[in-house]
Every structure is written in structure tokens, then in C-alpha cells.
Design a protein around this motif. Sequence first.
Motif, PDB file in Angstrom:
ATOM      1  N   THR A 171       0.807  -1.214   0.000  1.00 18.21           N
ATOM      2  CA  THR A 171       0.000   0.000   0.000  1.00 18.21           C
ATOM      3  C   THR A 171       0.844   1.268   0.000  1.00 18.21           C
ATOM      4  O   THR A 171       0.307   2.369  -0.159  1.00 18.21           O
ATOM      5  CB  THR A 171      -0.922   0.030   1.227  1.00 18.21           C
ATOM      6  N   GLY A 172       2.155   1.124   0.189  1.00 21.18           N
ATOM      7  CA  GLY A 172       3.020   2.298   0.250  1.00 21.18           C
ATOM      8  C   GLY A 172       3.010   2.995   1.589  1.00 21.18           C
ATOM      9  O   GLY A 172       3.477   4.134   1.705  1.00 21.18           O
ATOM     10  N   LEU A 173       2.496   2.342   2.621  1.00 26.20           N
ATOM     11  CA  LEU A 173       2.449   2.949   3.951  1.00 26.20           C
ATOM     12  C   LEU A 173       3.864   3.163   4.477  1.00 26.20           C
ATOM     13  O   LEU A 173       4.686   2.250   4.489  1.00 26.20           O
ATOM     14  CB  LEU A 173       1.670   2.045   4.913  1.00 26.20           C
ATOM     15  N   GLU A 174       4.160   4.365   4.927  1.00 19.03           N
ATOM     16  CA  GLU A 174       5.424   4.681   5.585  1.00 19.03           C
ATOM     17  C   GLU A 174       5.154   4.925   7.063  1.00 19.03           C
ATOM     18  O   GLU A 174       4.246   5.685   7.417  1.00 19.03           O
ATOM     19  CB  GLU A 174       6.072   5.921   4.965  1.00 19.03           C
ATOM     20  N   TYR A 175       5.934   4.293   7.918  1.00 21.73           N
ATOM     21  CA  TYR A 175       5.748   4.482   9.358  1.00 21.73           C
ATOM     22  C   TYR A 175       7.086   4.345  10.058  1.00 21.73           C
ATOM     23  O   TYR A 175       7.992   3.660   9.592  1.00 21.73           O
ATOM     24  CB  TYR A 175       4.741   3.471   9.917  1.00 21.73           C
ATOM     25  N   ALA A 227       3.368   8.229  10.682  1.00 22.34           N
ATOM     26  CA  ALA A 227       2.868   7.388   9.590  1.00 22.34           C
ATOM     27  C   ALA A 227       2.213   8.261   8.542  1.00 22.34           C
ATOM     28  O   ALA A 227       1.585   9.275   8.859  1.00 22.34           O
ATOM     29  CB  ALA A 227       1.872   6.359  10.128  1.00 22.34           C
ATOM     30  N   GLU A 228       2.337   7.825   7.285  1.00 26.79           N
ATOM     31  CA  GLU A 228       1.771   8.580   6.172  1.00 26.79           C
ATOM     32  C   GLU A 228       1.294   7.596   5.108  1.00 26.79           C
ATOM     33  O   GLU A 228       2.004   6.651   4.750  1.00 26.79           O
ATOM     34  CB  GLU A 228       2.820   9.524   5.585  1.00 26.79           C
ATOM     35  N   SER A 229       0.079   7.810   4.613  1.00 27.67           N
ATOM     36  CA  SER A 229      -0.505   6.955   3.579  1.00 27.67           C
ATOM     37  C   SER A 229      -0.175   7.481   2.195  1.00 27.67           C
ATOM     38  O   SER A 229      -0.007   8.688   1.989  1.00 27.67           O
ATOM     39  CB  SER A 229      -2.026   6.878   3.743  1.00 27.67           C
ATOM     40  N   SER A 255      14.617  10.545   8.536  1.00 30.15           N
ATOM     41  CA  SER A 255      13.865   9.718   7.606  1.00 30.15           C
ATOM     42  C   SER A 255      12.990  10.593   6.715  1.00 30.15           C
ATOM     43  O   SER A 255      12.914  11.814   6.867  1.00 30.15           O
ATOM     44  CB  SER A 255      12.988   8.730   8.384  1.00 30.15           C
ATOM     45  N   SER A 256      12.282   9.920   5.798  1.00 29.34           N
ATOM     46  CA  SER A 256      11.383  10.629   4.888  1.00 29.34           C
ATOM     47  C   SER A 256      10.146  11.162   5.603  1.00 29.34           C
ATOM     48  O   SER A 256       9.364  11.901   5.010  1.00 29.34           O
ATOM     49  CB  SER A 256      10.950   9.678   3.767  1.00 29.34           C
ATOM     50  N   LEU A 257       9.957  10.794   6.876  1.00 32.28           N
ATOM     51  CA  LEU A 257       8.793  11.258   7.641  1.00 32.28           C
ATOM     52  C   LEU A 257       9.152  12.391   8.594  1.00 32.28           C
ATOM     53  O   LEU A 257       8.316  12.789   9.411  1.00 32.28           O
ATOM     54  CB  LEU A 257       8.201  10.090   8.444  1.00 32.28           C
ATOM     55  N   SER A 258      10.361  12.906   8.506  1.00 36.68           N
ATOM     56  CA  SER A 258      10.792  13.936   9.451  1.00 36.68           C
ATOM     57  C   SER A 258      10.022  15.242   9.272  1.00 36.68           C
ATOM     58  O   SER A 258      10.042  16.089  10.163  1.00 36.68           O
ATOM     59  CB  SER A 258      12.296  14.187   9.296  1.00 36.68           C
TER      60      SER A 258
END
Length: 911
Positions: A249-253, A277-279, A329-332
Motif C-alpha cells: 500500500t506504500g504505507l510509511e511508518y 505514519a503517512e498513507s 527519515s522521509s517522515l521527518s
Amino acid sequence: MALEHLSLVEKSLLRGAWDSQIPESSSSAADLAKLVVECRFRDVLTSERARTLFKPISNDLNLPLQDLWDISTFTGEDRAAEELERLSIAIACLHAFVQANWTGPDLDVTPLEVLAVHSQETSPKEPWTEEALHAKAISELAFGGEPAYHLAKVPIFLRVSQLLVSLPFNHIESIPWWRLRVEMVRQHVLDEPVAVSDDYRTSVEALATTIAREPDLLGRLYLELGLLDHTLSRDKQASEYFIKASRSTGLEYELTGALGRRTKFQQTELSQLVLLAESHLDGSGEDPVSLSKGEGNLDKNIPETLALNDDTLLEQTQFTSSKVAGSRSSLSHIDPSSQPPLHPLDQCILLSLCLNVRNTSPLHGLTSEQMSPYVSRVISHPRNWSIHTMALLLRSRLESTRTRTVERSTLQLQALIEQMPTSDSTTSERLLYFHAFPLPSRWDMEKELAQRYLSIGVVKSALEIFERLEMWENVVSCYGALEQPEKGIAVVRDLLEGRKQEADAVISRAKSTSTPYKALQDATREAKLWCLLGDLDPENAVDHYNHAWKLSNESSGRAMRSLGGYYFARGKYLEAIECLKRAVKINPLLTRSWFILGCACMRVEQWEEARDAFSRCVAIDEEDGESWNNLASMYLRIGTVNGQKKQDAEDEQEEKDETASSSKPVDSSGDLQVNGPSNAVPFENKLLAFRALKQGLKYSYENWRMWYNYMIVAMDVGELQESCRALGRIVEQTGDKAGSLACDEDVLDRLVDAVTRALPDQEAAAEDGAVAAQNPNEGHGLYRNVLNLFERTILPRLSSRRIFRAYGRLLSWQRRWEDAIKAYMDAYRAGVGAGLEKGDTDPEKWREAVAEVEDIVDILRNFGPRVEGYKWRLQARSIVRTFIGRTREFEDEPEWSRLIELQEEIRKEED
């Protein structure tokens, strides 16, 4: 119907949302499927196609249900359309059952409206009743010796769905997936999960290539396969599938930390765990709500989230920083206090990952701390009624062990149960993601509430719930907690003899009050009652268990488990083995049965059978440290016994060939001697034992006995670094109580020997080509670990002569002469010589002391001159003079002259 439309319809059924690309009124089969997606189950199950499909060919309920209707016959030429119609009706039956027992609201269709329309026309026999259909379905849903829950509503719908999806399908590609979904629901109806064929997994996995470009469907597929493994306690495989689902699903967490406060009066900001987390799924097609708005519940009807209302704790963690601590990370870029909403499917994945944290972590406080951020991330943005229900349920479980949150935990669980019959949200919303997370059934949630009451001491309320749910084992437990065991026995006997009825159950199932309760029990359920009576009546337990076994037609795993445990507790191990083998053959997923079977085999020295049993234990529950320990023991036992048999055979042959006077005696003691010459354990077995213990220690880190076994086996297979680590753990855990006995001095000496075999100069050792200079289990590679073992672990806690001498040898190898002298002096002070007092008349003890005095003088002679400015002669003379002065009563002993000579030698050396 057109094949491209058929594929779209199948995907719509799997998603639970109708695809707008399907043309309206493309076929009657597609219209029926659309009704299923819209959750109009009454319209589907009372349609003309359903009436045709369920036209009875017999009215005899003594026959299997599959023989009552001719559901496998096709009536037209369009086989694809008819297969789709059968699938649609099967899904409608499945989801009607789920609606009645899981999600609510109450069902608006009854089984008799669907299945018995023509029953009176077919046969002059008595027409069907819901009670008869219910009893028949419950009986046929039982599987692997495990009964189905007898108060489940409309179980006939689940059984019919099971029959329909088991038929051959030639045009429906997704049928393996629906078979998996039906089986998953059936597993949750059984008392205990039962192992299923691997065909479910392999056939569903084969669909992954078909839907590779559908990230939401691919994510669902892997998620549901993971939930199957979760149900069957295969935690490692489940974890792999959950990760595959998140990647699909491409979920990033990312679980990280950010500054924040958790209490109202907290002044200092501390790092708090947070899940970023990001969808990346497109929200269209499945959920009309846009994912980009960043809103909360978006006016959707969701279960009530109860407030904590605590005078200290905040409702939720308040993050004071918009950036996480040290994350690259890419979620920073995400603000922990204002994260974007997640796609509902990604929320399901997070909840499943949360389950995996619980299953694969040791039982310590960090587990709940890890789970909380997962749950909070889902609760913060409610997107779906059922998903939010599951998230609140998980939070309720986490809060049940904390005094400040236990009240909300119980009230929240009660509120979740009360909301199910309501119509605060649509049926389609509640069922949209039902197969993507493990939502408990209504009776399971009520059982959990009763257990919660029991845990906080509200026994009578728990008893009322258990009696209403007719969970008699729990009822008996409650009577035990109330110190009224005789009432528990009376309840079971009344049930078996047909004297007890439950008014609520009679009304809800439309029973006649004159109908004996016993007649309504299927054989599997009645067998379980006999087992329960055996638990309560030990004097006649064997008769009760055997009666249950015969009553169930030898299919009751519960009967054999109980009888095996009964025999094991009384030392009848052969009988226990026979019963437990039958039990694990019926239900091979129960770790406890395999463990007791392994222990029983150990008692009768059936080592290979015991090894197999413990192997199954650790395959089911990887965290079972005790089983890992026993498995290692079996590897050593098998090697020893086989080696002993071989040696005995060789010795017997020698006896035949040689004369009786010169024959070699045979050691047939059977004792385990790992290092013995005649019955040595093969190295392969030792290595397997070492690996088993190493794995088990991950989950029994505080078990010093396992560490001791690990130390011995590691030493035997040459893993001296691990043996050194194990010895340190043993001393840390037992040193305060056991004193010097906590340290295995033989192992310690071997560790020092392994170090000192190498050349002391590391560069010289390398030039000389010595492997010991590089080997982590020898020489300089092992030196640092052994030195730390002495200085950080053993010496601060323990003291003994051998420990100090071993330390002295290590120091002298490193040419640390002054430290070595100190260590040897400590050894002398801890020995017999320094402790010998005036008046002691034991000559053997005195001779041992003389040897110690001579030894310490030799050490001073050898090492003293190498230390600049060290007055070793003065110290040596003082030791000898003091010892002679304390032991003059031994002047007549031969060794006395040696002391005098030693004293003279030291005096001459000083001169």
C-alpha cells in the motif's frame, strides 16, 4: 457476462465498494452482486435465484446439510453468471452471519425465510424449525474436535456459505480468497483454533500476480494471510505478511521519539514515543472522504471515545515540538502533534503490526509502551466504524493493567458492546474492512468484559455474564472464586441431565420451555461438559473423560488432553503419552499438550519422541524458553544414548572374541556424560543444543539455569566467548545468594587456559601465524571478555582461592606482575593457610596449608624481582614466620622441616 465485467465485479465484492466502471444492469448476476456490496442481504437471500438454489430435495435433517439442496446443479448455459450468483449468495450468507455476531446492527432476515420456503411442499414430514437448523449447523461447524460456539446467531448462514464456496468454480478467480475468508470466520467460532491446510495460503498467494497493480487489494491479500497466521499463532510468518502489506500500500511508518508531556503537572519535557505514519493510497473508490484535508472524524458516525477524566494524566500526549528528535527519515517533515489522516486500510495494517508487537516481544513493560503509539495513531483520525472499534478495544486492553486507566478501560469495553445493536452507522461501513483486522465477536467481547470484571474482583457480575453466554467452564471458575465449588458441580450435572435451562437463551432461540436442554447439545459440546465434570470430580475423572471420548466418536481433543494431564500428574507416563498423542493429532496447535507430551516422553526416556514434541512447542510458540531448554537437553540425550548403544555393541563383540579373563567391562549406567570417551555426544548434536539454548535465552533471559546449561554446552562446542558471557550472567543473577558457588571455577579455569595458550605479545603472535591472535574464542580475541568478566562481574561480588588464582594467571600472562602478585596474595588469604588458627589439630588441613605457603613463596620469588622497588623477600619471610608461629603444635610432622628449610632459604637470599 463479459469477462472484463466479471473481473471488475469480483474486485468490487472483495473491496466491499461498487466499481463505477461496471455498466448498470449489465446482467442479473451483476445486479445480485451489487446488492451484496450494498449489504442488502435480505434482498439477495430472498431473491428468485436464492429460492431456486435452496429448493429442498429432502426434508430429513438427519442427512448432512449439503444433501438437502441441489446447490451444485447449473440451470442455464451461462456458467460464469451462475457461478457469480452462487458466490454472491455465499457472501451474503457469510456477511449476514458476521452482521449478526460481530458488527451489528440486528439482522432483518431469518434462516427460515431463506432456506425453508418449499420445505412443506417437498415432504409430508414435519417442517423445518430454526431450532433444528441451528443445532444442525452448530454440529457441522465443529472441526478438529473443537466445538462451535452454540449460542452464535444464525450459524446456518455460515454453514451454507461454507458449502457454497467449497463447490468447484471455473470462472471465478477470487474463489480461493473467499474460501480463506469463510474459514477465518469459522476459526473464530470454534472454541480453539484448529490447523488448516496450507492450500488456503498457497492458492490465495497465487492471486498476488493478478492484482499486482491494485495496491489496495494486494495490501488486503497479504494482510488477511497474516491474520490467518496470527490466528494460528505463527507470529513470525504473520509479521512477514504484515510488512508485505505495508509495502504493497506504500504505507510509511516509523516509531521514534519527540519531546512532550504526559501529565498535567509535568514541568520538564521528556522524549515520548510517537508513531509517524503517512498513507500513499488513493482514497477514491473505497472511501468517499479525501485524505488530503487533514480533518478528524469528518462528521462520520463512530463509536464513542470515552474521556479519561484523570486528575493527573492528560487525555493524550501533548507534543511540544513540531520535529522529532534526531530523525532523518522521509517522515521527518511530519508534525507529531498534527499528523495527516491515514487511509483506513493502512490503519488496519498498523493495528495488525500492533498485534505483532504484542506477539513477538518478551513479556515486559516495553511491550505496552510500543503498542500505545500504534493505537493512538489510529484513534487520532477515525475513518471507519469497525476500525475505530478495534482501536478502542486495543486501547482498553492496554489500559486494563494500570490503576489510573482501568476504570475507563472497563467502561469503554462495555460501551463497545452496547453499541453493536444500534444503527449509528451503515452496515456497509461496518463490513467494509471487516476481513482486514481481527475484530472479536460479540460473545468474545462480552466474555472479555466478564474476565475484566473478574480481574477487579466483581465476581458476581462476571458470573451473570458467563451464565448468560453459557460458558460453563468460566461459570465454574467463578464459583471457585466465590468458594462455592459444589455449585459448579451441580451446574454441570444439571446440564448433562437436562434439568437446567437458561431463560434468555430459550427466548432468543425460540425454544419451547418444555424442551430438555440436553437434547439441544451437539455431541462435541456435551463431550466438553463431561470433561468439565471430570475436572471437578477427580475420583471419577477417568470414567468421565473416557465417556466424553466415546460420546464425541473419538474426536474430542479436550477429553484426551485432560486424560493425558490426569495420568501425567499421577506418574502414569505411558498412559499419558498415549492420550496426548491422540490429542495433538486432533489439534496440533496447542503448545501445552505438546509440552506435557514431551515431558512424559522424557520420564520414560523416549528421547527422540520428546525431541519431536519440544520441536513442535517452539514451532508454535517461539517464545517458550522452557521448551527450548528441554529441546537442547534432548539433543544431548539422543547423542549420548546412541553413542552408548554403539559402544555397548562394540564391547559385547569384544567380549565374544576375547577370553573372559581379558574382557573389557562395559559401562551401562546410562548416565549422561557429554565429555566421556565411550558415549560422547556427536558434535552435531551439541551444536544443535547450543543453538536451541541460544534461541531460548532470548525469551528466558532471567533464567539462570538455562544460562548454566548454555555455558556448559557453549564450552563444549568451542564457543568460549558465549560461555564467558553466560558465566557472567549466572554470577550477576545468583552471586548475592549463592556466594562463590555461583561461579563455576572449572569453566573459569578453562577460559583462562584458552587465553593463556597464545603468546602474550599480540604482535608476536600475529607474526608467528598464531590463529589465537584473531580467534574470538581463544587468545587475544577472548582476553578482553575474560578480563571484563573478572573485573566487572566476578571480583566485585565473589571471592575464592581458585578465582583469585585464575585472575593471577591471566594477569601474569599479560606481564602485569604487580597486579598478578596482588591477585595471588588474595588467593593465599582466601585459602586454608591464612585461615589456620592456633589450636587447630587437623594434620591434613595443615599439610594443605603448608603447600599453599610454599606456593605463594615461589610466586613471590618469580614475580617479585620483576617489580621495581617491591620488597618481596620481606613479605615472603613474614608469611613463613607467621605461619610457623601459629602452627607449632605440628613440629613432629615430616613437613615441618620443609618449613624451616624454606625460612632459612629466604633469610640467606636476604643476606
